[in-house]
Design an enzyme around this catalytic site. Structure first.
Site: not given
Ligand code: BES
Ligand code: ZN
Ligand code: MN
Length: 515
Positions: A286, A291, A298, A309, A368, A370, A372
């Site tokens: 990824k 992000d 966020k 990210d 968010d 994204e 996947r």
């Molecule tokens: N890049 C983030 C995951 C992340 C969050 C990594 C905090 C490190 C610290 C990912 O793209 C994300 O935002 N995931 C969301 C998914 C949710 C919307 C289902 C998450 O984990 O909140």
């Molecule tokens: Zn992300």
């Molecule tokens: Mn995200």
């Protein structure tokens, strides 16, 4: 330019030779019984008129972990650092930390060169080769300091109460062994080179992660990758731009970059060091260069950390460089799925439905989620390589931070052998991973009334597994594992990339555990 920290890590094998003649800025002696009763130590101690043995007793005092000795007459090393050695029962992470710390000490003392005595005491079940490789890798990665976007003249800076070096001073390291046979020397040299090369891969991944998002957009990363790989004849790079991705019908991937002025890039690196007929192992990373969350934006606190990210893609790059440097006898294809996730008038909106390269339609319920979306199409694309195994690495969910914390990367797989080998390599390198289940029960949550799949599901339950369950729908045609590295790839305090899981993946590939 190849990303470089140390110039060299070399083996120096002595045969009843005098260590007092070794010219170095810092001589590091791990203090244990084997070392203090060795010929080499006794020779040094004699020169110091018994001072070193006395000091080493101080270093053995539990409250007094190391002892620095400045210039002694008759000993060429400018300084000597006596460090309390570990015990063979101590955990691997303590050994890694010790040698990373030694590299940091050398930098903070402004040393250009350092010589480290092999302590001859190794963690239980590990041999000298393992040990030398570990030292070499830990010293190279421990010496790393990010300075690309910093003032060029400052030598030290204050972070909190700590004064730390702001530049790498250390250039050359030697590891001193004694009385090895010529076969043992060959083995030791191979181990040191391997550790050094993997350490360089770790640092390459750290560096790409640490670069601010405006210094590492998908286009800039493409440039860095092309420039770096030019120096390794074994690596072939191909990049796909927005038009190419559209031609491939990667509607899922493109839905992420849609809101950004920075165009996406899918970077493919091929390394063919093995038999022509051998199927490649595929690595998919990824590479979200920043992000924001997109329209599902966020909160602002800590959002700077979303520059990391792209650490999955950074790992792919680091591993490919290490393999080429080692001239490993394997075939590997690496994909860096780079894009920036921004909100704008053109951005994908919650509820939008896009069509992935696989043909499956996806309702983007949360912009968010994204990672996947880019991975779905990258995983479909990599099937073209007819890979023996596919491993994707992604900073995918905040939920894995809660589930495992930063000590382990999360692993989920559709093939238990692959998951077992990943965990094994994690144990071997101290770059650990732990498995979460990917049962069919979890896969039902991706249902929606408006598309074949939704990009979120499961509510607050098992977010890491639900993300993997989504990915599994795009990885049905091969043996696959997903590593969620959201907690392990960087540290929030002190802030910085860790270069994980480069060490784990290199071990997995180099030791051919996938055959
Ligand atoms: N890049 C983030 C995951 C992340 C969050 C990594 C905090 C490190 C610290 C990912 O793209 C994300 O935002 N995931 C969301 C998914 C949710 C919307 C289902 C998450 O984990 O909140
Ligand atoms: Zn992300
Ligand atoms: Mn995200």
């Amino acid at each position: 330019m190849v990303y470089k920290v140390l110039n060299n890590i070399a083996l120096k094998n002595v045969n009843n030779n005098v260590i007092s003649n070794i010219a170095t800025d810092l001589l590091v002696i791990p203090v244990n019984k084997k070392v203090t009763s060795s010929y080499e130590f006794k020779e040094l101690d004699k020169k110091s008129k018994g001072y070193l043995l006395k000091s080493s007793k101080d270093a053995l005092n539990p409250g007094n972990q190391n002892h620095l000795v400045s210039s002694l007459e008759g000993i060429k090393a400018k300084k000597i650092l006596l460090i309390q050695d570990l015990n063979e029962k101590d955990d691997i992470y303590l050994w890694l930390n010790k040698y990373k710390y030694i590299a940091k000490v050398a930098n903070s003392m402004n040393c250009k060169s350092m010589a480290i005595l092999d302590g001859q005491c190794y963690p239980k079940g590990k041999d000298q080769s393992w040990f030398l490789e570990m030292i070499s890798r830990s010293i190279e990665s421990g010496a790393y300091i990010f300075s690309t976007t910093k003032n060029k003249t400052a030598k030290t800076e204050k972070i909190g109460k700590q004064v730390v070096s702001s530049k790498v001073s250390l250039k050359n390291v030697s590891i001193i062994t004694s009385k090895l046979s010529s076969t043992e020397i060959k083995k030791a040299k191979t181990a040191i080179l391997r550790g050094f090369s993997v350490g360089e891969g770790v640092n390459t991944a750290k560096h790409l992660g640490d670069l601010p998002a405006n210094h590492a957009t998908p286009k800039l990363i493409e440039k860095i990758v092309k420039n770096t790989t030019k120096q390794y004849s074994g690596l072939k790079v191909k990049t796909l731009n927005e038009k190419d991705l559209a031609k491939l019908k990667m509607g899922s991937y493109l839905s992420v970059s849609k809101g950004s002025d920075e165009p996406p890039r899918m970077i493919i690196i091929e390394y063919k060091g093995g038999n022509k007929s051998e199927k490649p192992v595929a690595l998919v990373g990824k590479g979200i260069t920043f992000d924001t969350g997109g329209i599902s934006i966020k909160p602002s606190s800590g959002m700077d950390e979303m520059k990391w990210d792209m650490c999955g893609a950074g790992t792919v790059f680091g591993v490919m460089c290490s393999l080429a440097r080692i001239k490993a006898n394997v075939n590997v294809v690496g994909i860096m799925a780079c894009a920036e996730n921004m909100p704008s008038a053109r951005a994908t909106k919650p509820g939008d439905v896009v069509t992935s390269m696989s043909g499956q339609t996806i309702e983007v319920l949360n912009t968010d989620a994204e990672g996947r979306l880019v991975l779905a199409d990258a995983l479909t694309y990599v099937g073209r390589y007819n890979p023996s195994y596919v491993i994707d690495m992604a900073t995918l969910t905040g939920a894995v931070v809660i589930a495992l914390g930063s000590h382990a990367s999360g692993v989920m797989a559709n093939d238990q052998f692959l998951a077992d080998k990943i965990i094994e390599s994690g144990e071997e390198t101290g770059d650990r991973a732990w498995q979460l289940p990917l049962w069919n029960e979890y896969k039902s949550c991706t249902k929606t009334n408006f598309a074949d799949l939704a990009n979120i599901g499961g509510g607050r339950e098992a977010g890491t597994i639900h993300a993997a369950a989504f990915l599994s729908k795009f990885a049905e045609n091969y043996k696959w594992a997903h590593m969620d590295i959201a907690a392990s790839a960087w540290s929030s305090s002190p802030k910085g990339g860790t270069g994980r899981p480069v060490s784990l993946i290199c071990d997995l590939i180099l030791n051919k555990k996938l055959k």
